[in-house]
Enzyme design. Structure first.
Site, mmCIF file in Angstrom:
data_model
loop_
_atom_site.group_PDB
_atom_site.id
_atom_site.type_symbol
_atom_site.label_atom_id
_atom_site.label_comp_id
_atom_site.label_asym_id
_atom_site.label_seq_id
_atom_site.Cartn_x
_atom_site.Cartn_y
_atom_site.Cartn_z
ATOM 1 N N TYR A 294 -13.846 -20.121 -61.463
ATOM 2 C CA TYR A 294 -15.028 -20.818 -60.955
ATOM 3 C C TYR A 294 -15.376 -20.316 -59.551
ATOM 4 O O TYR A 294 -16.537 -20.116 -59.216
ATOM 5 C CB TYR A 294 -14.738 -22.322 -60.931
ATOM 6 C CG TYR A 294 -15.941 -23.196 -60.725
ATOM 7 C CD1 TYR A 294 -16.998 -23.182 -61.627
ATOM 8 C CD2 TYR A 294 -16.014 -24.072 -59.648
ATOM 9 C CE1 TYR A 294 -18.092 -24.000 -61.453
ATOM 10 C CE2 TYR A 294 -17.101 -24.896 -59.462
ATOM 11 C CZ TYR A 294 -18.138 -24.862 -60.371
ATOM 12 O OH TYR A 294 -19.217 -25.682 -60.192
ATOM 13 N N CYS B 137 -24.939 -28.867 -57.469
ATOM 14 C CA CYS B 137 -23.838 -28.134 -58.114
ATOM 15 C C CYS B 137 -23.485 -26.850 -57.367
ATOM 16 O O CYS B 137 -22.339 -26.630 -57.003
ATOM 17 C CB CYS B 137 -24.185 -27.818 -59.556
ATOM 18 S SG CYS B 137 -24.204 -29.281 -60.589
ATOM 19 N N HIS B 138 -24.479 -25.991 -57.143
ATOM 20 C CA HIS B 138 -24.170 -24.716 -56.509
ATOM 21 C C HIS B 138 -25.141 -24.391 -55.393
ATOM 22 O O HIS B 138 -25.306 -23.239 -55.007
ATOM 23 C CB HIS B 138 -24.131 -23.596 -57.554
ATOM 24 C CG HIS B 138 -23.224 -23.915 -58.699
ATOM 25 N ND1 HIS B 138 -23.675 -24.435 -59.870
ATOM 26 C CD2 HIS B 138 -21.882 -23.833 -58.813
ATOM 27 C CE1 HIS B 138 -22.648 -24.658 -60.667
ATOM 28 N NE2 HIS B 138 -21.547 -24.304 -60.059
ATOM 29 N N GLY B 139 -25.867 -25.427 -54.891
ATOM 30 C CA GLY B 139 -26.632 -25.267 -53.665
ATOM 31 C C GLY B 139 -27.921 -24.467 -53.769
ATOM 32 O O GLY B 139 -28.180 -23.613 -52.926
ATOM 33 N N PRO B 152 -28.404 -19.700 -55.612
ATOM 34 C CA PRO B 152 -28.133 -18.779 -56.731
ATOM 35 C C PRO B 152 -29.120 -18.854 -57.899
ATOM 36 O O PRO B 152 -29.087 -17.987 -58.764
ATOM 37 C CB PRO B 152 -26.738 -19.207 -57.185
ATOM 38 C CG PRO B 152 -26.638 -20.640 -56.805
ATOM 39 C CD PRO B 152 -27.461 -20.820 -55.559
#
Lengths: 419, 173
Positions: A294, B137-139, B152
């Site tokens: 991850y 979650c991933h910005g 992303p």
């Protein structure tokens, strides 16, 4: 594979064995000549077999009470925890069993990396092992979806969306995996079906893994080829069985410690909230055993690039036997590689740690450094060190260092010369 | 000699024909096994949703479920529209005019799939660096038009097929 052909003592045994040579197989497994210097890192094969059987048995029992439907799954898991006799125990063994399974498999893999067990002539054992590892990850992921909590739902969403990164056909593949236009009831249904199937595929591969092992025989801590049977080997039973049994006992104590004293420490409390397709939890993380991958995924600021590196991190292991150019198997006799090995261990642990942290600031920097080293270890360090390194002298036989009372091979040779 | 050759050719033909028929047969059996995993009739039947939007105040938004996914319906203020249209296309990773993301004459209504184009999480509203949405979650940061600005995610949040049935009702799908 024994030197002499086995002949059953009883008449009935002979009659049966002539028709199906199961007794010959049993005799082979009992007498199987094993290197006498195997240390406790070699006991994890047996431990892993125990883990697989534990997961299959507890899983079959859980399936008797679980309902694979989006409206009922969460409640049925609570029903198992509260109403079913010993349901809490069986479920906690199953959920912690997954973690213990991965703990054991990582030790097993890193043992192989240290002692060069993946190298010729054991490449096929290694590759079958990696296929088992891939199936374990698939089974663990789908199993985590079944309780249909928030982490289940959003874990399933994120992981299935990895496939949407594939150019052109990505979205069609994702929809096909879902059987709907989002993670929904059809997804849960098929995940349950596959979660039930995979352990039996693993079981089949385990048989092949052990079969492939019994052709060249075990590697050993000094990593040299040995004659079997010889004074360098002992029969599998009782020497290895008793050692494996002791290690398994210690392992089971740790296992039971998790199950009885802290059964939820490895899980995530958000999964006790029913799945809600409208709200994503603020901080989603996979289970601990997937964290290094991850971290690699998140270290890349590009969607497709991240997915490629993440899968690449696993698939590069398949060509490892051909990336390692060293003729010496065991890192015991490889002073330079040994240091890189431990850097690699620390690197993977660090990736696991930053995988659990938010992807920003120093964690992002560490994740990128860790990812670069991960790949450099296989693509640069292994081929180059194997060619340039001056290895220590390797003993002629296992008996040599053992009889001299130390693993110092040059000393051993001197002592033997005097004798 | 020539007779033998003829025999071999005849056999080759039979082999090739058998393999071909076999391959077609296997394909004909495998395809249903694969296609059964695609969305079924019941899933496809949920493909449209009608939403009453009369109660939404300017600057506010609602979230509705369509095909199991959240749809953000936002009634934007004139300042927000002006802000979205002032952005230079060169500043956008996935260049798209705000005008192309709304229906002409209904510029205040932003109707989009509330799904981050990275890995499918639901972004949070009124968060992030661009006065729009932020995915926890991933910005990934989205602007007031739902366009990706930072992070992303590769593309802007998707605009579903929708139409105004009347001035107060939107039909999605």
């Amino acid at each position: 594979m024994s030197e002499h052909e086995y002949v059953p003592k009883s008449k009935a045994g002979k009659w049966f064995n002539d028709r199906l040579p199961l007794l010959t197989l049993g005799a082979h497994l009992t007498d199987y000549p094993t290197p006498k210097n195997l240390n406790y890192w070699w006991t994890f094969g047996g431990i892993l077999t125990f883990c697989l059987i534990t997961q299959i048995v507890t899983g079959i029992v859980l399936a008797m009470h679980y309902v694979a439907h989006a409206d009922l799954a969460f409640a049925s898991v609570e029903h198992i925890m509260r109403d079913v006799n010993y349901g809490w125990l069986i479920r906690y063994i199953h959920s912690n069993g997954a973690s213990m399974f991965f703990l054991a498999v990582y030790i097993h893999i890193f043992r192989s990396l240290f002692y060069g067990s993946y190298k010729s002539p054991r490449e096929v054992i290694w590759i079958i092992g990696l296929m088992i590892y891939l199936l374990m990850m698939a089974a663990a992921f789908m199993g985590y979806v079944l309780p249909w909590g928030q982490m289940s739902f959003w874990g399933a969403t994120v992981i299935t969306n990895l496939f949407s990164a594939i150019p052109l056909v990505g979205d069609s593949i994702t929809t096909w995996l879902w059987g709907a236009y989002s993670v929904d009831n059809p997804t849960l249904n098929r995940f349950f079906s596959l979660h039930y199937l995979i352990p039996f595929l693993i079981l089949g591969l385990v048989v092949l893994h052990i079969w492939a092992l019994h052709v060249p025989g075990n590697n050993n801590p000094v990593g040299i080829d040995i004659k079997k049977p010889s004074k360098d080997t002992v029969p599998f039973h009782p020497y290895i069985t008793i050692k494996d049994a002791f290690a398994l006992l210690v392992f089971m104590i740790i296992f039971a410690g998790f199950v009885f004293f802290t059964p939820n420490v490895l899980g995530h409390s958000d999964n006790y909230i029913p799945a809600n397709p409208l709200v994503t939890p603020a901080h989603i993380v996979p289970e601990w055993y997937l964290l290094p991958f991850y971290a690699i995924l998140r270290s890349v600021p590009d969607k497709l690039g991240g997915v490629i590196l993440m899968f690449g991190a696993i698939f590069i292991l398949f060509v490892l036997p051909w990336l390692d150019t060293s003729k010496v198997r065991s890192a015991v006799f490889r002073p330079i590689y040994r240091q890189f090995y431990w850097i690699f261990v620390i690197d993977v642990l660090m990736l696991g740690y930053v995988g659990a942290m938010p992807a920003e600031g120093i964690y992002l920097v560490l994740a990128r450094v860790g990812t670069i080293y991960y790949f450099a270890h296989f693509i640069i360090v292994m081929p180059v060190v194997g060619l340039l390194e001056k290895t220590d002298p390797v003993p002629m036989s296992i008996s040599e260092p053992v009889l001299s009372g130390g693993a110092e091979p040059s000393l051993a040779r001197k002592v033997n010369d005097k004798v | 000699m020539s007779k033998e050759e003829k025999k071999v050719n005849r056999r080759d033909f039979l082999f090739t024909a058998s393999y071909t028929v076999g391959a077609v047969g296997i394909g004909a059996v495998i395809w249903p096994m694969i296609d059964q995993m695609n969305p079924d009739k019941a899933q496809q039947a949920l493909a449209t949703t009608e939403v009453d939007v009369s109660s939404i105040e300017p600057g506010k938004s609602i979230t509705v479920l369509w095909r199991g996914k959240p749809i953000f319906i936002k009634k934007r203020t004139s300042e927000e529209i002006a802000e979205a249209r002032a952005v230079k296309l060169d500043d956008l990773p996935d260049p798209q005019k705000d005008e192309d993301r709304v229906k002409e004459g209904k510029d205040e209504w932003l109707v989009m799939l509330g799904v981050c184009t990275h890995l499918g999480c639901v972004p949070l509203k009124d968060k992030g660096d661009f006065n729009g949405w932020f995915c926890p979650c991933h910005g990934s940061h989205y602007d007031v038009s739902g366009r990706i600005r930072k992070g992303p995610a590769p593309t802007n949040m998707e605009i579903p097929k929708f139409e105004f049935v009347d001035s107060n009702t939107i039909k999605i799908g």
